[in-house]
Every structure is written in structure tokens, then in C-alpha cells.
Scaffold this active site. Structure first.
Site, mmCIF file in Angstrom:
data_model
loop_
_atom_site.group_PDB
_atom_site.id
_atom_site.type_symbol
_atom_site.label_atom_id
_atom_site.label_comp_id
_atom_site.label_asym_id
_atom_site.label_seq_id
_atom_site.Cartn_x
_atom_site.Cartn_y
_atom_site.Cartn_z
ATOM 1 C CE1 TYR A 157 7.170 1.114 6.434
ATOM 2 C CE2 TYR A 157 7.688 -1.079 5.598
ATOM 3 C CZ TYR A 157 6.831 -0.218 6.255
ATOM 4 O OH TYR A 157 5.639 -0.692 6.739
ATOM 5 C CB SER A 168 -1.696 5.506 1.950
ATOM 6 O OG SER A 168 -1.052 5.297 3.129
ATOM 7 N N GLY A 215 3.840 10.640 -2.702
ATOM 8 C CA GLY A 215 5.091 10.738 -1.927
ATOM 9 C C GLY A 215 4.962 11.586 -0.678
ATOM 10 C CG ASP A 262 -0.438 2.599 4.354
ATOM 11 O OD1 ASP A 262 -0.617 2.897 5.548
ATOM 12 O OD2 ASP A 262 0.650 2.757 3.770
ATOM 13 C CG HIS A 320 7.557 2.525 11.351
ATOM 14 N ND1 HIS A 320 8.091 1.932 10.229
ATOM 15 C CD2 HIS A 320 7.547 3.859 11.118
ATOM 16 C CE1 HIS A 320 8.415 2.881 9.362
ATOM 17 N NE2 HIS A 320 8.084 4.058 9.858
ATOM 18 C CB THR A 321 2.628 -0.577 15.604
ATOM 19 O OG1 THR A 321 1.701 0.295 14.944
ATOM 20 C CG2 THR A 321 3.325 0.167 16.715
HETATM 21 C C1 GLA Z 1 3.851 2.980 5.546
HETATM 22 C C2 GLA Z 1 3.458 1.517 5.399
HETATM 23 C C3 GLA Z 1 2.522 1.062 6.526
HETATM 24 C C4 GLA Z 1 3.079 1.428 7.897
HETATM 25 C C5 GLA Z 1 3.552 2.886 7.920
HETATM 26 C C6 GLA Z 1 4.270 3.235 9.199
HETATM 27 O O1 GLA Z 1 2.738 3.794 5.374
HETATM 28 O O2 GLA Z 1 2.830 1.289 4.168
HETATM 29 O O3 GLA Z 1 2.276 -0.314 6.433
HETATM 30 O O4 GLA Z 1 4.095 0.557 8.276
HETATM 31 O O5 GLA Z 1 4.411 3.205 6.837
HETATM 32 O O6 GLA Z 1 3.406 3.154 10.273
#
Ligand code: GLA
Length: 384
Positions: free
Chosen positions: A217, A121, A117, A167, A32-33
Site C-alpha cells: 500500500y 476497515s 483483515g 475509512d 486508492h483515490t
Molecule cells: C484502505 C485505506 C483507504 C483507501 C483504501 C483504498 O482501506 O485505508 O484510505 O486508500 O484502502 O481505496
């Protein structure tokens, strides 16, 4: 997989396709950065989405998805979000066309082994394999970074998830045996070898599908933006959480709503952990790195509130086991996998014990994957 896809494509469309693969990803630290202009440390994995593709003369996006056993065809002038797997292909085609790239109709079969899920990714892998395929067969001349940005835009506009760039970037830029330290502000990156022959990266899938994830999210993202907005009042030059030192944030604890403060505290600390973590990896200190993973999990669970009972349980159970250097939840959260660094000779036992404990507690069978860090998206020869 390719052999089978080749036969199926020939049979269904009576022509010879080209093949592309794009992997899912793991992320060692830096969660989440990315949408806060921070750093991430992903690696591409040995599970991919495969695309078999050839041009058609019907001006349509005609796709069979083997994993869903569904076939959808839409004229490329009428593409819009569909709320299912097709939306990712539609979005990529739509955005390419919209930005002036000369794409035309295609017949496609899509397949893969990235669990859906599970926070690995799979949706980014769909966008990246299809984007790369269109880029090559229509000679669009886009860079991999441009394709990653098309994938991200697709998530935003065709799937409603305001994701960062990690991702899609990882799927397109992966290199075998290497992690990528990506600066999500400048998009500059550095490969960091993950050379720990004694350790394996092991994912444990909670089998909780992160359906809540997209709304929550987006809420997290808004809370971070709110934090930036409020902190700008005290530090006008701040553009993102990346620019706020932890001690400055702490000074303003009372000025921020409690949840906004906690989200910001997590993100700023996580960025610091990542920078420290990269140094530890370079020094070969996997134990030290593992400790940071536990801290990340604490933060994600208590401050960022994106964990769940199942993920907390999996980390708690992994921590005291012999041979485990670190463990944490991975990806967006609310389900999906934990990522664990486990001594190679303890992996089998780890898998056995974790499965038994989880089954006993939640009456569900978790899947366990021992990962390899592999190449990013690529064309594949038909005889492979
Ligand atoms: C998902 C999002 C990414 C990222 C992660 C958390 O995978 O697609 O962009 O924010 O969550 O790190």
C-alpha cells in the site's frame, strides 16, 4: 452485544460504562483515490466495533479485547505502537493528548463483528469508536472530521500504513441508506441515496488476509507521488493526480517509468469513473454503474496491481451470473472482499454458487455478507 458487554463490564470493573459503536464501511467506487486527493463513495455498514468505557483513576489505558481474548494496560504517558490491536487505541489516546486534549485514564472493553483483515476497515472502526468515546466522556469538543483525522494519523504513525481518509471519514459520517461522495481534497461531501430496493450489496470474503497490504500500500502511494513529481516537470501547477487530465498523462507515457505510468493511469481513470458513477446512481442506472465496477476491477488488477488470484476469480465468477449488475475487489487489496451488486431475489443463489465455486477452486470457505448501509459512529444506550 450491548447487554452482554454491560454485564461483563460491571463484573470486571464494578462500575457502569457508556457504550459507543463505529461501523466498518463498503466503498462502491473510487479505490486508492483518497490519498491522491480524489473522490470516494463509501457507505457505513451494519457491522460495528463496540466500546464499553468508563474513566479510571490509574491514569492508564486499560483495555480488554474480547475478539482476541487479551487484556493490556499501559500508563497513558508511556503509550507507543504495539504492533497488535492495542496500537489503534494507544495511537488515538496518544494523538489526542499530544494535541492538548485533556484525556485521562479509562477502562475499556472492546468487541465487534467487523471481520478483521477483510478490507472492511475494522481498524478504522476501532479508532473511530474509541475517539468518539473519548471526545464525549472528556468533553473534548472535537468535530467528527477532526476525529477522523486523528484516526488517520494513528494509522500513519502507530500502524505504519500511509492510508487516506476514506475509512475513518465513512465510519464517522455514515447515514442509513446513503453513500457519501467525499472530495478528499476539500473534505466536502454529499450524501447520495442508495435506493435500489431490488438490489443488494453483497460482499464475498476471499478469506485471504491482506498481510502484504501495508507495505505494498505504501509503495503504491509513493509511486503516485513519483508520478506527480515527474508530471510537475511538464505541468508545473499540478499538485496531485487529481489535477492531471488523462490525455496529458498519456502524452508523457514515455517520460514515466512503466509502473508509475500504470498506477497514475489507473487513479486518474478511477476518478473519472467515480464522477460518472455518481451521475448514473442519481439517474437510477445500476446496470451502467455496475459496468464501471468491472472497469475498476480491471484497473486495480492490471494497472494498480493490488488484486490477487482469489479476488480475480471471485469477480470473474460473479460477472456472468444472472442478476449481478457489477462486481470488483474492494478496499486496499491483496485479499479481503469483493463487492457485488446482486438482484435481491438472486442473492441466495448467488451466495450458494459462489461458495461452491470458491471452495472447489481454493479449498477455502468464503464468507458472504449481505450488507445494509447504516448510520455512522454513535453512542448507544445501555438498554439496547
Ligand atoms: C484502505 C485505506 C483507504 C483507501 C483504501 C483504498 O482501506 O485505508 O484510505 O486508500 O484502502 O481505496
Amino acid at each position: 452485544m450491548i447487554f452482554y458487554l454491560n454485564q461483563q463490564f460491571n463484573h470486571l470493573f464494578n462500575k457502569q460504562p457508556l457504550f459507543y459503536a463505529a461501523p466498518g464501511r463498503v466503498n462502491l467506487i473510487g479505490e486508492h483515490t483518497d490519498y491522491n486527493e480524489g473522490f470516494v463513495l463509501p457507505g457505513a455498514i451494519d457491522k460495528c466495533i463496540y466500546v464499553a468505557i468508563a474513566k479510571n483513576d490509574r491514569n492508564s489505558l486499560n483495555v480488554l479485547a474480547n475478539q482476541f481474548n487479551e487484556h493490556i494496560e499501559v500508563k497513558i504517558d508511556g503509550l507507543k505502537p504495539t504492533g497488535n490491536w492495542y496500537t489503534y487505541l494507544a495511537g488515538v489516546m496518544y494523538h489526542l493528548k499530544n494535541q492538548g486534549s485533556p484525556v485521562g485514564g479509562v477502562d475499556v472493553i472492546i468487541d465487534g463483528d467487523v471481520p478483521v483483515g477483510a478490507g472492511m476497515s475494522s481498524s478504522a472502526a476501532i479508532c473511530c469508536s474509541f475517539g468518539l468515546a473519548l471526545n464525549e466522556i472528556f468533553c473534548l469538543g472535537l468535530t467528527r472530521m477532526e476525529l477522523a483525522l486523528i484516526g488517520q494519523k494513528t494509522e500513519h504513525t502507530f500502524a505504519g500504513v500511509q492510508c487516506g481518509i476514506m475509512d475513518q471519514f465513512a465510519s464517522l459520517h455514515g447515514k442509513a441508506g446513503n453513500l457519501m461522495k467525499l472530495d478528499c481534497r476539500s473534505l466536502e461531501y454529499e450524501y447520495i441515496p442508495f435506493h435500489f430496493p431490488d438490489y443488494k450489496i453483497v460482499l464475498v470474503n476471499s478469506m485471504v488476509s491482506h498481510s502484504l497490504a501495508s507495505t505494498e500500500y505504501n509503495v503504491r502511494r509513493q509511486q503516485c507521488e513519483e508520478g506527480v513529481r515527474l508530471m510537475k516537470g511538464f505541468l508545473p501547477s499540478v499538485k496531485s493526480l487529481r489535477d492531471i487530465p488523462l490525455n496529458e498523462l498519456k502524452k508523457h507515457r514515455v517520460d514515466l517509468p512503466q509502473d508509475v505510468y500504470l498506477r497514475c493511469h489507473y487513479v486518474i481513470s478511477e476518478n473519472e469513473r467515480l464522477l460518472k458513477g455518481c451521475e448514473l446512481l442519481k439517474q437510477g442506472n445500476i446496470q451502467g454503474f455496475g459496468q464501471l465496477m468491472y472497469e475498476t476491477h480491471e484497473g486495480l488488477s492490471k494497472e494498480y496491481s493490488v488484486s490477487c488470484e482469489e479476488l480475480d476469480f471471485l469477480v470473474q465468477e460473479a460477472k456472468p451470473r444472472e442478476g449481478v449488475a457489477g462486481a470488483r475487489m474492494m478496499g486496499g487489496g491483496f485479499g479481503g472482499c469483493t463487492i457485488n451488486l446482486v438482484k435481491a431475489d438472486k442473492t441466495e443463489n448467488f451466495e450458494k454458487v459462489m461458495k461452491a465455486k470458491y471452495r472447489q477452486r481454493f479449498k477455502k470457505n468464503p464468507e458472504v455478507y449481505v450488507m445494509q448501509i447504516e448510520e455512522g459512529a454513535r453512542r448507544i444506550a445501555s438498554n439496547q
